[in-house]
Structures are given as C-alpha cells and as structure tokens.
Design an enzyme around this catalytic site. Structure first.
Site, PDB file in Angstrom:
ATOM      1  N   HIS A 151      50.284  41.796  41.234  1.00  0.00           N
ATOM      2  CA  HIS A 151      51.606  42.192  40.715  1.00  0.00           C
ATOM      3  C   HIS A 151      52.617  41.670  41.709  1.00  0.00           C
ATOM      4  CE1 HIS A 151      49.802  45.141  37.877  1.00  0.00           C
ATOM      5  NE2 HIS A 151      48.844  45.144  38.788  1.00  0.00           N
ATOM      6  N   ASP A 177      45.800  42.806  43.883  1.00  0.00           N
ATOM      7  CA  ASP A 177      46.582  43.816  43.150  1.00  0.00           C
ATOM      8  C   ASP A 177      48.018  43.924  43.693  1.00  0.00           C
ATOM      9  OD1 ASP A 177      46.846  45.565  41.035  1.00  0.00           O
ATOM     10  OD2 ASP A 177      45.749  47.215  41.945  1.00  0.00           O
ATOM     11  N   ASP A 178      48.202  44.691  44.766  1.00  0.00           N
ATOM     12  CA  ASP A 178      49.538  44.887  45.360  1.00  0.00           C
ATOM     13  C   ASP A 178      49.403  44.740  46.870  1.00  0.00           C
ATOM     14  OD1 ASP A 178      51.161  45.951  42.920  1.00  0.00           O
ATOM     15  OD2 ASP A 178      49.288  47.080  42.892  1.00  0.00           O
ATOM     16  N   HIS A 198      44.781  38.763  39.534  1.00  0.00           N
ATOM     17  CA  HIS A 198      45.333  40.123  39.402  1.00  0.00           C
ATOM     18  C   HIS A 198      46.190  40.416  40.628  1.00  0.00           C
ATOM     19  CE1 HIS A 198      44.374  44.628  38.349  1.00  0.00           C
ATOM     20  NE2 HIS A 198      45.594  44.491  38.847  1.00  0.00           N
ATOM     21  N   HIS A 245      45.091  46.345  31.985  1.00  0.00           N
ATOM     22  CA  HIS A 245      44.446  47.248  32.932  1.00  0.00           C
ATOM     23  C   HIS A 245      43.681  48.290  32.119  1.00  0.00           C
ATOM     24  CE1 HIS A 245      47.131  45.465  35.822  1.00  0.00           C
ATOM     25  NE2 HIS A 245      46.871  46.346  36.775  1.00  0.00           N
ATOM     26  N   GLU A 257      40.618  51.684  35.469  1.00  0.00           N
ATOM     27  CA  GLU A 257      40.953  51.799  36.895  1.00  0.00           C
ATOM     28  C   GLU A 257      40.754  53.272  37.262  1.00  0.00           C
ATOM     29  OE1 GLU A 257      45.068  50.990  37.871  1.00  0.00           O
ATOM     30  OE2 GLU A 257      44.674  50.964  40.036  1.00  0.00           O
TER      31      GLU A 257
HETATM   32  N1  HPA Z   1      47.535  49.800  38.243  1.00  0.00           N
HETATM   33  C1  HPA Z   1      48.425  49.994  37.275  1.00  0.00           C
HETATM   34  N2  HPA Z   1      49.662  49.544  37.345  1.00  0.00           N
HETATM   35  C2  HPA Z   1      50.029  48.852  38.424  1.00  0.00           C
HETATM   36  C3  HPA Z   1      49.157  48.625  39.454  1.00  0.00           C
HETATM   37  C4  HPA Z   1      47.830  49.118  39.352  1.00  0.00           C
HETATM   38  O1  HPA Z   1      46.967  48.979  40.231  1.00  0.00           O
HETATM   39  N3  HPA Z   1      49.834  47.924  40.380  1.00  0.00           N
HETATM   40  C5  HPA Z   1      51.076  47.728  39.912  1.00  0.00           C
HETATM   41  N4  HPA Z   1      51.202  48.293  38.718  1.00  0.00           N
HETATM   42 ZN    ZN Z   2      46.979  45.964  38.857  1.00  0.00          ZN
END
Ligand code: HPA
Ligand code: ZN
Length: 355
Positions: A36, A295-296, A34, A214, A217
């Site tokens: 991006h 994630d990011d 996971h 997703h 979250e």
């Molecule tokens: N959630 C949803 N969309 C996203 C995320 C995330 O954590 N990171 C990049 N796009």
């Molecule tokens: Zn994500």
C-alpha cells in the site's frame, strides 16, 4: 494467471550453503505484489510534508509517532495509517512518496511492483482523483526509465465504506483508466465481506481490470471463498486464514491461486504471535502459489528483503523455498508474458551463479 505446473523446477537446496542464504535472498530478482503506497510513507517524510503543507499531525515528533506504532490488530493500525495520510495534498506529495518507495524497491532487487493506492482516503479530504493518480503515475514512469523497476498501480476500494461509494470512486477514476491495471479491496475486513462489493467488482471485470481482494487476513475462510467465487479475483491478498479450511486449501492449490502473504505485517498486527508460528511454509509446502510482500513497510518494520530475511530466519526455509517464492511472484504478476519470462530467466541465472 499463474501456470498450473507445480512444483516449478528449482535448484537443489543443498547447492546454497545456509550462511549464504541471506545474500541470495537479498540478491535474487523478485516482484512485490502487495504494497500500500500510503503505508510506505516514512515518519520523516510525513513530518516534512506536514510542515510544507501546514497540516497538524497529532504527534509531537518522528519519535513520538514511531512509538505509536504498537498495534493490537488491523483496526488499531488503520486508525494511525489514515491519520498519517492526511499530509498528502499535492501531486508532488504523491510523487515523492511513491518515488521513495520505488528507490527502496530497486535496492531490494525488485523488478516489478504492483502498487495499491486508496483514493477514497484522499478524495474524502477534497484532494482530486487526478492529483493522486498523476503523482503516483509519474513516479512509476520515472522508475521504469531510470531505476529499471517496472511499476503499475492497483486502485483499492475501502471496504468499510459502501458499495455505492466504491462505484462513485470508480466513476471518478475512469477518465484515468490507462493509469491503473486493476482494483483491490482493503481496510477493515471483519464485518465487511467480499460479497458486499459483488456488483462493483462485476463492473470492473467488464471493464477489463484485474481483480484482487484482501481476504483471510483477520477474516474467516468464508471470506476467501467469496472473494474467489463471488468477486472472481485473480489473487488473494493475505489469505493466511485459509489453512483453517482443508477444502479451501485444496481449491487454492488446485487453481494455483496466488496468495500475497505479508509476514512482518502479520506479526505486527498480531495475526500470528511470533514469526516462527507463521504458516507461510505450510502454505507453500501444500502447493499454494505463495508470494512474500511488505504490505505497509514504513509501519511494520521493513521493506521486501527484510520480510524475506526475517521469515526465513524464523521458519528455517531454504533456497528451494526462496526460488519458489520469487518465481511465484513473477508468475502471479500482471506483467506481460515476455517480461515475466525475462525476469524468471534472471532468477534462474542468479541461482545458477550461487551453485
Ligand atoms: N489490511 C487491510 N487494509 C489495509 C492494510 C492491510 O494490511 N494495509 C493498508 N490497508
Ligand atoms: Zn494489505
């Protein structure tokens, strides 16, 4: 699909003294499921691309940009994340961004990376689909050849846009079908439930693509249920809100449905007020197939090993948890059976050398 057996055999936790746990977390082989790729774009590289592509960023400097990384929720992050992606124009930009991530992944002993990308963020600005996919794909090929990291791409649909736009995106990507292994669903969750994308996911399933989404979250457990039962996904991205629904917890445990949990993301986006209150240990101890992911990482304060180190320090998880998380990451990956078995063998050897 992940094996039903639980728990996987793991070394006795007492075999690894607490002071050596960080070293073990860093050194153990692992998969990242996971990430991006647009969220791996560091401010320095973003400013370099802005300069070379003559794109105006709404921030005066790298420091001013980093100061803006103070988020209240998912949407406040996404607004800045989409602005940052505006510097990506040419195939080489996508290559450079992806290559920088893969070098970081190699340093964290990542053997396999399944990388999300958001084509609609780029095609909406006039960047051709082929430019995006070719640049990312070339970096993945080079990583396999020179870094020993096995990388694959997953195309994500933006859920704040329509299902019709998702279908158009799929059509545009299909000539490059051999360059991505699956599809996902990301962006603003609340108000955009999985069932909005039922038809496009059904089509992707017919095409033999892997399916992830997703869910849970910020959104409710109902969104995790519909990702499972309507979209028929093979993994849930995040899924941390599932602990609010005991029947859902039972379902996830029974199916060994992987959850790609992102601790530092959840902290930075205020899903949990502190890492010590994160529920990853509860999910893992309940028998769910949890994995750790970044994630990011350019926005949330760290790559994969930093996520492992910080969540272990905050929750007191031990070497047994580390083994299960790393093993789950390989079992939940979409790599071929022989590769997964090889990496699990390396994981076992790594733990044996620590005993
Ligand atoms: N959630 C949803 N969309 C996203 C995320 C995330 O954590 N990171 C990049 N796009
Ligand atoms: Zn994500």
């Amino acid at each position: 699909m992940i094996a039903p057996a639980f728990p996987p055999s793991s070394p006795p936790a007492h075999a690894v003294p607490a002071e050596r746990l960080p070293e073990l977390l860093r050194r153990m082989p692992k998969a990242e499921l996971h990430i991006h790729i647009e969220g791996s774009l560091e401010p320095e590289l973003m400013f370099e691309m802005a300069r070379r592509n003559d794109v105006q960023l709404p921030y005066a400097s790298v420091d001013a940009l980093r100061t803006a990384y103070d988020f209240d929720n998912l949407q406040s992050f996404l607004d800045i994340y989409y602005a940052g992606a505006s510097v990506l124009l040419h195939e080489q930009d996508f290559y450079d961004m992806c290559w920088a991530y893969l070098e970081r992944a190699r340093a964290d002993n990542v053997r396999r990376a399944e990388i999300f990308f958001d084509p609609q963020t780029h095609t909406a600005r006039g960047v051709p689909m082929r430019t995006v996919i070719d640049g990312l794909h070339r970096a993945c090929e080079d990583a396999r050849a020179t870094l020993g990291v096995d990388a694959a791409l997953i195309l994500c649909f933006l859920r704040h846009l329509s299902e019709e736009e998702a279908f158009e995106t799929l059509e545009a990507a299909l000539p490059l079908r051999d360059r991505f292994i699956g599809v996902g669903l990301d962006s603003s969750e609340v108000g955009h439930p999985p069932e909005k994308f039922a038809r496009v996911f059904a089509r992707c399933r017919e095409l033999g693509l892997h399916l992830v989404a997703h869910a849970g979250e910020e959104g409710p457990p109902a969104y995790v249920w519909s990702a499972l039962d309507v979209l028929r996904v093979e993994r849930i991205d995040h899924g941390v809100q599932s602990s609010k629904d005991p029947a859902l917890m039972q379902r996830l445990a029974q199916d060994r449905m992987p959850l790609t949990v992102c601790p530092l993301s959840n902290l930075k986006l205020c899903v949990f007020p502190q890492l010590a209150q994160h529920n990853i240990r509860e999910l893992l101890d309940a028998g769910l197939a949890v994995t750790v992911n970044s994630d990011d990482p350019a926005y949330f304060g760290g790559y994969l090993n930093t996520n492992y180190l910080e969540i272990f320090a905050a929750t007191g998880m031990d070497a047994g948890h580390a083994y299960r998380l790393a093993r789950n990451s390989f079992e939940a990956s979409f790599a071929d059976e022989a590769s997964r078995a090889r990496w699990i063998g390396e994981l076992d050897a790594c733990f044996a050398s620590f005993a």
